[in-house]
Design an enzyme around this catalytic site. Structure first.
Site, PDB file in Angstrom:
ATOM      1  N   GLU A 268       0.830  -1.206   0.000  1.00  0.00           N
ATOM      2  CA  GLU A 268       0.000   0.000   0.000  1.00  0.00           C
ATOM      3  C   GLU A 268       0.868   1.260   0.000  1.00  0.00           C
ATOM      4  O   GLU A 268       0.658   2.169  -0.803  1.00  0.00           O
ATOM      5  CB  GLU A 268      -0.923  -0.013   1.223  1.00  0.00           C
ATOM      6  CG  GLU A 268      -1.894   1.145   1.269  1.00  0.00           C
ATOM      7  CD  GLU A 268      -2.888   1.101   0.119  1.00  0.00           C
ATOM      8  OE1 GLU A 268      -3.649   0.129   0.010  1.00  0.00           O
ATOM      9  OE2 GLU A 268      -2.898   2.049  -0.684  1.00  0.00           O
TER      10      GLU A 268
ATOM     11  N   ASP B 288       1.041   4.138  -3.046  1.00  0.00           N
ATOM     12  CA  ASP B 288       0.635   5.521  -2.782  1.00  0.00           C
ATOM     13  C   ASP B 288       1.798   6.496  -2.982  1.00  0.00           C
ATOM     14  O   ASP B 288       1.636   7.567  -3.574  1.00  0.00           O
ATOM     15  CB  ASP B 288       0.120   5.659  -1.340  1.00  0.00           C
ATOM     16  CG  ASP B 288      -1.084   4.767  -1.062  1.00  0.00           C
ATOM     17  OD1 ASP B 288      -1.680   4.256  -2.036  1.00  0.00           O
ATOM     18  OD2 ASP B 288      -1.416   4.566   0.120  1.00  0.00           O
TER      19      ASP B 288
ATOM     20  N   SER C  60      -7.274   2.013  -4.169  1.00  0.00           N
ATOM     21  CA  SER C  60      -6.063   2.428  -3.449  1.00  0.00           C
ATOM     22  C   SER C  60      -5.113   3.174  -4.361  1.00  0.00           C
ATOM     23  O   SER C  60      -4.360   4.029  -3.901  1.00  0.00           O
ATOM     24  CB  SER C  60      -5.318   1.194  -2.937  1.00  0.00           C
ATOM     25  OG  SER C  60      -5.802   0.807  -1.699  1.00  0.00           O
TER      26      SER C  60
ATOM     27  N   ASP D  13     -16.652  11.295 -18.916  1.00  0.00           N
ATOM     28  CA  ASP D  13     -17.730  10.449 -18.399  1.00  0.00           C
ATOM     29  C   ASP D  13     -17.419   8.983 -18.728  1.00  0.00           C
ATOM     30  O   ASP D  13     -17.038   8.667 -19.853  1.00  0.00           O
ATOM     31  CB  ASP D  13     -19.047  10.889 -19.054  1.00  0.00           C
ATOM     32  CG  ASP D  13     -20.263  10.255 -18.387  1.00  0.00           C
ATOM     33  OD1 ASP D  13     -20.089   9.579 -17.356  1.00  0.00           O
ATOM     34  OD2 ASP D  13     -21.378  10.451 -18.915  1.00  0.00           O
ATOM     35  N   ILE D  14     -17.561   8.120 -17.749  1.00  0.00           N
ATOM     36  CA  ILE D  14     -17.337   6.684 -17.973  1.00  0.00           C
ATOM     37  C   ILE D  14     -18.705   6.022 -18.117  1.00  0.00           C
ATOM     38  O   ILE D  14     -19.547   6.129 -17.217  1.00  0.00           O
ATOM     39  CB  ILE D  14     -16.560   6.054 -16.797  1.00  0.00           C
ATOM     40  CG1 ILE D  14     -15.261   6.817 -16.517  1.00  0.00           C
ATOM     41  CG2 ILE D  14     -16.283   4.572 -17.065  1.00  0.00           C
ATOM     42  CD1 ILE D  14     -14.279   6.867 -17.665  1.00  0.00           C
TER      43      ILE D  14
ATOM     44  N   GLY E 257     -23.442  10.515 -17.464  1.00  0.00           N
ATOM     45  CA  GLY E 257     -23.555  11.334 -16.258  1.00  0.00           C
ATOM     46  C   GLY E 257     -23.047  10.567 -15.042  1.00  0.00           C
ATOM     47  O   GLY E 257     -22.444   9.498 -15.163  1.00  0.00           O
TER      48      GLY E 257
END
Ligand SMILES: *[C@@H]1O[C@H](CO)[C@@H](O)[C@H](O)[C@H]1NC(C)=O
Ligand SMILES: *[C@@H]1O[C@H](CO)[C@@H](O)[C@H](O)[C@H]1NC(C)=O
Ligand SMILES: *[C@@H]1O[C@H](CO)[C@@H](O)[C@H](O)[C@H]1NC(C)=O
Ligand SMILES: *[C@@H]1O[C@H](CO)[C@@H](O)[C@H](O)[C@H]1NC(C)=O
Ligand SMILES: *[C@@H]1O[C@H](CO)[C@@H](O)[C@H](O)[C@H]1NC(C)=O
Ligand SMILES: *[C@@H]1O[C@H](CO)[C@@H](O)[C@H](O)[C@H]1NC(C)=O
Ligand SMILES: *[C@@H]1O[C@H](CO)[C@@H](O)[C@H](O)[C@H]1NC(C)=O
Ligand SMILES: CC(=O)N[C@H]1CO[C@H](CO)[C@@H](O)[C@@H]1O
Length: 633
Positions: free
Chosen positions: A291, A295, A548, A591-592, A610
């Protein structure tokens, strides 16, 4: 009056005047025991018991109004952030609250010397017995046992006199259960990670392999994000990690060497230690760095070597309970209280007396909040009581008032919760539950929740992305999203959510699976790619998936927008949600419209034109966002 007193005495198990004048009201109730816990026995009435009353903060009911006043682009006060002193002063519990609760305790026969007030004046602690506590708050205390053998004292519900209840936020111990922050790394759990680790033998520069390997170059191309900061001396970007997650500098160097960022080789993030947080070296296998490395390598790489990323490293290596409240205490001294501000059944309490524990004072107002803060860990909303979640959620609003942007990953299990847990009708969680299980803090209306997308196989960075989906032999990853069971729909997303629900078709599940009223907070707000990030860990390059990854990427983009604004003398963007849902910002998101987020035995929600509860408003177009934000006051 006397008659009333006597009559009431017959009906009530306790006899104090103010309680009689003021009817008892239910303060908190738990509908079920959390999974993996069972009822062991009635608690011993003579056992000593420390009851803590968290006092209600002043003006807290107005916090939404205060926040929108400075964060709504149509407000004349847009961008006029508050100072920490203004926040502390506005929300400090009133002396009236302290007085009312204190008087009620004394009237109920609690000896003055057994009542202790915290230095922040936010908490009152009472040394009592289980039996006395049960009488005082009308509770029944039981001992519960976790399948690990750990025991915990709790009640199902408790009551306070009406005149006291309005001054009290929370009483502990009560209905709250121990819950540990579970990381939301690339996979659902570490076993899966070990068995399905994908080792990368060749990394690539450029954008020709982004459907199989995401790199810094891929993200820059996807989001039109080519920006070199110029105002770093005014800016900050913070990433939060919970120990034992750690980073290994030699892996960091491997990453930055391969991706041609030599200035970052040998240069760790700027580390702020909270409650003993440090870079543990007892184990730096992928489980323990996965993690943090994801990051930090992307957070630092995306904001370029010109901005130093702050790493908030929280907690010691032995306390499993370190959680968001421990972090929030550190960045806001008015949120914590030395004598037990956090809930000891949920949060880590420091000093930690275990061998190897952090035995220093708890961090309280010791860390400065960065302008953008990204966190890739989360609970299931159902792990917490609504009181606990609301108290914490309000704290995110306070950070918003200060001009801080708080981003959280939205979860990796589609409409299910961590560990594929779903909700049963009684609110408990199990793998066979049929109701969707939203994540927290993603469901808090005062954070920006980030879902995940991916480049479909064979596609390039120029093609529209789809919702993230990864199915393996032992599990699956889908973008977390859905509708809160705790928080109301905030104004900023009402229209977007209503439009989605109007067109929503219950092909594979009924609207009973979630709160479909349009009145509950829906998430995520945005999305960025969360698929197949190349990360250096344990001396190798591996691929990692998850929201993540999306959260630090989104955080980096927002941090660079702050840079552009700070460079021309403007304020940070702060709480962005009212802005990003506003009409002019529509053009700043891709937009996905393809994909979904299965879970709980269903296909989950489906992406649509939307906003949708998988990818939110879509993925960012940095240049457009920057121009829009630069045009704002
Ligand atoms: C990388 O090499 C290892 C060992 O040679 C092999 O097991 C693995 O399949 C390779 N990975 C890929 C993605 O080709
Ligand atoms: C990383 O970079 C080094 C030096 O350029 C190179 O030797 C190595 O092959 C690269 N590793 C991968 C996995 O591409
Ligand atoms: C580190 O943790 C991994 C599990 O993630 C374990 O397999 C390994 O044995 C541990 N190594 C040490 C030195 O404790
Ligand atoms: C970032 O950190 C490095 C090393 O500590 C320091 O030399 C540099 O001045 C810092 N840069 C900024 C913009 O703060
Ligand atoms: C974590 O919380 C549990 C439950 O409240 C408690 O029993 C345990 O002692 C805590 N652990 C530490 C190290 O404080
Ligand atoms: C849905 O959410 C709203 C707003 O939080 C709440 O008032 C309502 O009771 C919820 N409906 C159900 C069925 O839980
Ligand atoms: C850090 O990573 C390097 C390369 O994988 C490894 O040799 C070293 O042992 C690691 N450090 C620790 C403390 O595990
Ligand atoms: C309730 C229901 O119809 N569930 C179905 C949803 O879709 C999955 C996958 O297609 C089926 O396995 C479920 O039975």
């Amino acid at each position: 009056m006397l008659g009333l007193l006597q009559l009431s005495l017959l009906c009530l198990p306790f006899s104090q005047a103010s309680s009689l004048l003021s009817p008892l009201v239910l303060h908190e109730r738990r509908s079920h025991i959390p999974s993996k816990w069972s009822l062991a026995r009635k608690h011993d009435g003579s056992a000593s018991h420390r009851l803590r009353f968290g006092l209600k903060q002043s003006n807290i009911d107005n916090i939404e109004e205060y926040l929108y006043d400075i964060a709504d682009p149509s407000s004349p006060n847009f961008g006029k952030h508050w100072t920490p002193a203004e926040v502390a002063r506005t929300f400090a519990p009133s002396s009236e609250s302290l007085k009312v609760v204190h008087e009620w305790l004394i009237e109920n026969g609690i000896p003055e010397e057994n009542v202790k007030v915290s230095s922040s004046k936010g908490w009152i602690e009472v040394a009592t017995t289980v039996e006395e506590a049960e009488e005082l708050i009308h509770a029944d205390y039981h001992v519960y046992q976790h399948e690990s053998g750990q025991e915990h004292v709790a009640c199902d519900e408790y009551y306070l006199p009406e005149h006291v209840a309005s001054h009290v936020d929370i009483v502990t111990p009560s209905v709250h259960f121990n819950t540990i922050v579970r990381p939301k790394p690339m996979f659902r759990d570490t076993d899966l990670m070990k068995s399905e680790i994908t080792i990368v033998n060749t990394t690539y520069a450029g954008v020709d392999h982004c459907d199989t390997q995401i790199s810094l170059d891929c993200l820059r191309a996807l989001y039109n994000f080519h920006y070199t900061p110029v105002a770093s001396y005014l800016n900050s970007y913070g990433i939060v990690e919970y120990t034992p997650q750690t980073f290994n500098q030699s892996d960091m160097d491997l990453f930055f060497t391969n991706y041609s960022l030599p200035e970052l080789v040998g240069r760790p993030p700027f580390q702020v230690s909270i409650d003993g947080g440090f870079q543990q070296t007892f184990n730096q296998s992928l489980d323990y760095v996965g993690e943090s490395h994801l990051d930090l390598q992307y957070g630092m790489g995306l904001v370029t070597p010109k901005l130093n990323v702050t790493l908030y490293q929280v907690g010691d290596t032995v306390n499993p309970n370190t959680s968001f409240n421990n972090f929030l205490d550190a960045v806001d001294g008015s949120y914590c209280s030395y004598e037990g501000g956090d809930d000891p059944t949920i949060d880590a309490i420091y000093p930690d007396t275990q061998p190897g524990g952090y035995d220093g004072p708890p961090a309280c107002g010791t860390a400065k909040p960065a302008s953008v803060i990204s966190t890739s860990y989360g609970y299931n909303e159902a792990d917490l009581t609504s009181f606990y979640a609301t108290r914490q959620c309000n704290e995110y609003a306070k950070l918003g008032l200060l001009g801080v942007t708080v981003v959280y990953s939205s979860g990796d299990s589609g409409v299910a919760g961590n560990g594929q847990q779903c909700l049963n009708d009684d609110g408990s969680q199990s793998a066979t539950g049929t109701r969707f299980n939203p994540s927290f803090p993603g469901s808090c209306p005062y954070v920006t929740s980030v879902g995940a997308t991916q480049i479909a196989a064979g596609n390039s960075v120029n093609d529209p992305e789809v919702a993230a989906a990864r199915v393996t032999a032992t599990g699956a990853f889908y973008s977390g999203g859905g509708f809160s069971n705790v928080f109301n729909v905030p104004d900023y997303q009402k229209d977007a959510v209503a439009t989605y629900l109007k067109n929503f078709k219950t092909d594979n599940f009924t609207s009973a699976a979630f709160n479909s009223s349009g009145d509950s907070r829906a998430f995520p707000d945005l999305a960025t790619n969360g698929a197949a990030y190349v990360v250096a860990g344990a001396g190798e390059f591996v691929l990692e998936w998850g929201t993540s990854a999306s959260s630090p990427t989104m955080g980096a983009i927002l941090a660079m927008i702050n840079d552009a604004r700070l460079a021309v003398g403007k304020k940070t963007i702060g709480f962005i949600n009212p802005t990003i849902y506003s009409e002019p910002f529509r053009v700043a998101f891709n937009d996905i419209t393809s994909g979904g987020n299965p879970g709980c035995g269903t296909e989950g929600f489906t992406c649509s034109t939307g906003w949708d509860p998988i990818t939110g408003l879509g993925t960012p177009n940095f240049e457009r966002l920057k121009d829009l934000w630069l045009a704002m006051p």
